[in-house]
Design a protein around this motif. Structure first.
Motif, PDB file in Angstrom:
ATOM      1  N   ASP A 142       0.814  -1.214   0.000  1.00 24.01           N
ATOM      2  CA  ASP A 142       0.000   0.000   0.000  1.00 24.01           C
ATOM      3  C   ASP A 142       0.853   1.272   0.000  1.00 24.01           C
ATOM      4  N   HIS A 143       2.177   1.126  -0.065  1.00 24.68           N
ATOM      5  CA  HIS A 143       3.075   2.280  -0.080  1.00 24.68           C
ATOM      6  C   HIS A 143       3.603   2.607  -1.478  1.00 24.68           C
ATOM      7  N   GLY A 144       2.968   2.116  -2.502  1.00 26.72           N
ATOM      8  CA  GLY A 144       3.348   2.509  -3.856  1.00 26.72           C
ATOM      9  C   GLY A 144       3.822   1.359  -4.722  1.00 26.72           C
ATOM     10  N   PRO A 145       4.068   1.670  -5.984  1.00 24.31           N
ATOM     11  CA  PRO A 145       4.411   0.631  -6.947  1.00 24.31           C
ATOM     12  C   PRO A 145       5.764  -0.039  -6.694  1.00 24.31           C
ATOM     13  N   ARG A 146       6.751   0.665  -6.142  1.00 27.59           N
ATOM     14  CA  ARG A 146       8.040   0.030  -5.868  1.00 27.59           C
ATOM     15  C   ARG A 146       7.885  -1.101  -4.851  1.00 27.59           C
ATOM     16  N   HIS A 147       7.076  -0.888  -3.845  1.00 22.26           N
ATOM     17  CA  HIS A 147       6.836  -1.923  -2.846  1.00 22.26           C
ATOM     18  C   HIS A 147       6.126  -3.121  -3.482  1.00 22.26           C
ATOM     19  N   LEU A 148       5.155  -2.842  -4.335  1.00 22.14           N
ATOM     20  CA  LEU A 148       4.427  -3.921  -5.007  1.00 22.14           C
ATOM     21  C   LEU A 148       5.354  -4.713  -5.920  1.00 22.14           C
ATOM     22  N   VAL A 149       6.198  -4.023  -6.680  1.00 20.55           N
ATOM     23  CA  VAL A 149       7.130  -4.703  -7.588  1.00 20.55           C
ATOM     24  C   VAL A 149       8.100  -5.573  -6.794  1.00 20.55           C
ATOM     25  N   LEU A 150       8.642  -5.053  -5.703  1.00 19.10           N
ATOM     26  CA  LEU A 150       9.573  -5.823  -4.890  1.00 19.10           C
ATOM     27  C   LEU A 150       8.891  -7.042  -4.281  1.00 19.10           C
ATOM     28  N   ASN A 151       7.660  -6.870  -3.817  1.00 20.24           N
ATOM     29  CA  ASN A 151       6.909  -7.992  -3.249  1.00 20.24           C
ATOM     30  C   ASN A 151       6.706  -9.086  -4.291  1.00 20.24           C
ATOM     31  N   VAL A 152       6.293  -8.714  -5.482  1.00 23.01           N
ATOM     32  CA  VAL A 152       6.042  -9.698  -6.544  1.00 23.01           C
ATOM     33  C   VAL A 152       7.346 -10.365  -6.990  1.00 23.01           C
ATOM     34  N   LEU A 153       8.420  -9.586  -7.122  1.00 17.82           N
ATOM     35  CA  LEU A 153       9.698 -10.159  -7.538  1.00 17.82           C
ATOM     36  C   LEU A 153      10.230 -11.172  -6.519  1.00 17.82           C
ATOM     37  N   LEU A 154      10.217 -10.824  -5.259  1.00 18.03           N
ATOM     38  CA  LEU A 154      10.736 -11.736  -4.240  1.00 18.03           C
ATOM     39  C   LEU A 154       9.815 -12.944  -4.052  1.00 18.03           C
ATOM     40  N   GLY A 155       8.506 -12.727  -4.125  1.00 20.73           N
ATOM     41  CA  GLY A 155       7.582 -13.856  -4.056  1.00 20.73           C
ATOM     42  C   GLY A 155       7.744 -14.796  -5.238  1.00 20.73           C
ATOM     43  N   GLY A 156       7.954 -14.227  -6.418  1.00 25.99           N
ATOM     44  CA  GLY A 156       8.206 -15.048  -7.604  1.00 25.99           C
ATOM     45  C   GLY A 156       9.500 -15.825  -7.500  1.00 25.99           C
ATOM     46  N   ALA A 157      10.535 -15.190  -6.933  1.00 24.00           N
ATOM     47  CA  ALA A 157      11.809 -15.885  -6.747  1.00 24.00           C
ATOM     48  C   ALA A 157      11.648 -17.057  -5.779  1.00 24.00           C
ATOM     49  N   LEU A 158      10.887 -16.858  -4.727  1.00 21.21           N
ATOM     50  CA  LEU A 158      10.629 -17.956  -3.783  1.00 21.21           C
ATOM     51  C   LEU A 158       9.896 -19.114  -4.468  1.00 21.21           C
ATOM     52  N   LEU A 159       8.899 -18.780  -5.288  1.00 21.43           N
ATOM     53  CA  LEU A 159       8.166 -19.829  -6.007  1.00 21.43           C
ATOM     54  C   LEU A 159       9.057 -20.538  -7.024  1.00 21.43           C
ATOM     55  N   LEU A 160       9.947 -19.801  -7.660  1.00 16.35           N
ATOM     56  CA  LEU A 160      10.871 -20.405  -8.619  1.00 16.35           C
ATOM     57  C   LEU A 160      11.779 -21.414  -7.911  1.00 16.35           C
ATOM     58  N   VAL A 161      12.296 -21.050  -6.755  1.00 17.32           N
ATOM     59  CA  VAL A 161      13.127 -21.975  -5.983  1.00 17.32           C
ATOM     60  C   VAL A 161      12.308 -23.181  -5.552  1.00 17.32           C
ATOM     61  N   TYR A 162      11.084 -22.952  -5.104  1.00 15.36           N
ATOM     62  CA  TYR A 162      10.205 -24.045  -4.672  1.00 15.36           C
ATOM     63  C   TYR A 162       9.944 -25.025  -5.819  1.00 15.36           C
ATOM     64  N   GLU A 163       9.613 -24.493  -6.982  1.00 14.04           N
ATOM     65  CA  GLU A 163       9.341 -25.360  -8.138  1.00 14.04           C
ATOM     66  C   GLU A 163      10.605 -26.097  -8.569  1.00 14.04           C
ATOM     67  N   GLY A 164      11.766 -25.436  -8.454  1.00 13.33           N
ATOM     68  CA  GLY A 164      13.028 -26.116  -8.774  1.00 13.33           C
ATOM     69  C   GLY A 164      13.303 -27.268  -7.847  1.00 13.33           C
ATOM     70  N   VAL A 165      13.043 -27.074  -6.559  1.00  9.98           N
ATOM     71  CA  VAL A 165      13.243 -28.156  -5.583  1.00  9.98           C
ATOM     72  C   VAL A 165      12.273 -29.300  -5.875  1.00  9.98           C
ATOM     73  N   LEU A 166      11.035 -28.987  -6.216  1.00 14.77           N
ATOM     74  CA  LEU A 166      10.065 -30.043  -6.554  1.00 14.77           C
ATOM     75  C   LEU A 166      10.502 -30.809  -7.802  1.00 14.77           C
ATOM     76  N   ALA A 167      10.997 -30.095  -8.806  1.00 15.43           N
ATOM     77  CA  ALA A 167      11.439 -30.763 -10.047  1.00 15.43           C
ATOM     78  C   ALA A 167      12.669 -31.624  -9.782  1.00 15.43           C
ATOM     79  N   PHE A 168      13.568 -31.146  -8.938  1.00 19.45           N
ATOM     80  CA  PHE A 168      14.771 -31.912  -8.612  1.00 19.45           C
ATOM     81  C   PHE A 168      14.437 -33.160  -7.801  1.00 19.45           C
ATOM     82  N   ALA A 169      13.446 -33.052  -6.928  1.00 21.56           N
ATOM     83  CA  ALA A 169      13.080 -34.175  -6.061  1.00 21.56           C
ATOM     84  C   ALA A 169      12.287 -35.243  -6.800  1.00 21.56           C
ATOM     85  N   ALA A 170      11.669 -34.875  -7.900  1.00 28.47           N
ATOM     86  CA  ALA A 170      10.827 -35.833  -8.621  1.00 28.47           C
ATOM     87  C   ALA A 170      11.595 -36.786  -9.452  1.00 28.47           C
TER      88      ALA A 170
END
Length: 95
Positions: free
Chosen positions: A67-95
């Protein structure tokens, strides 16, 4: 530490614990609603949902507020996406 001009702060252990408890409650509500509505839901989806909900609860404690502007939203989405990318990589590696 600053990222994209946003001053990050170090949350206390109690703040992270509170965020974890809140994320768990929100995740349980999400899983319950998903199952009640008959949506297909597997363990990988449940893990991804928990990760994103937990990140949403913790990012506020770090000083990233969408709620503090677009920079905060962009950072939130980028870091959340990076976490999901790592999560999906771990799932693909474990399978």
């Amino acid at each position: 530490m600053k990222i994209l001009g946003i001053q990050l702060r170090r949350p206390s252990f109690a703040e992270v614990t509170t965020s974890g408890v809140m994320a768990t409650g929100l995740w349980l509500a999400y899983v319950g609603l998903s199952r009640a509505s008959g949506q297909p839901f597997n363990a990988a989806d449940a893990g991804a949902a928990l990760l994103v909900i937990f990140w949403g609860c913790v990012c506020v404690r770090l000083g990233i507020r969408v709620d503090h502007g677009p920079r905060h939203l962009v950072l939130n989405v980028l870091l959340g996406g990076a976490l999901l990318l790592v999560y999906e990589g771990v799932l693909a590696f474990a399978a």
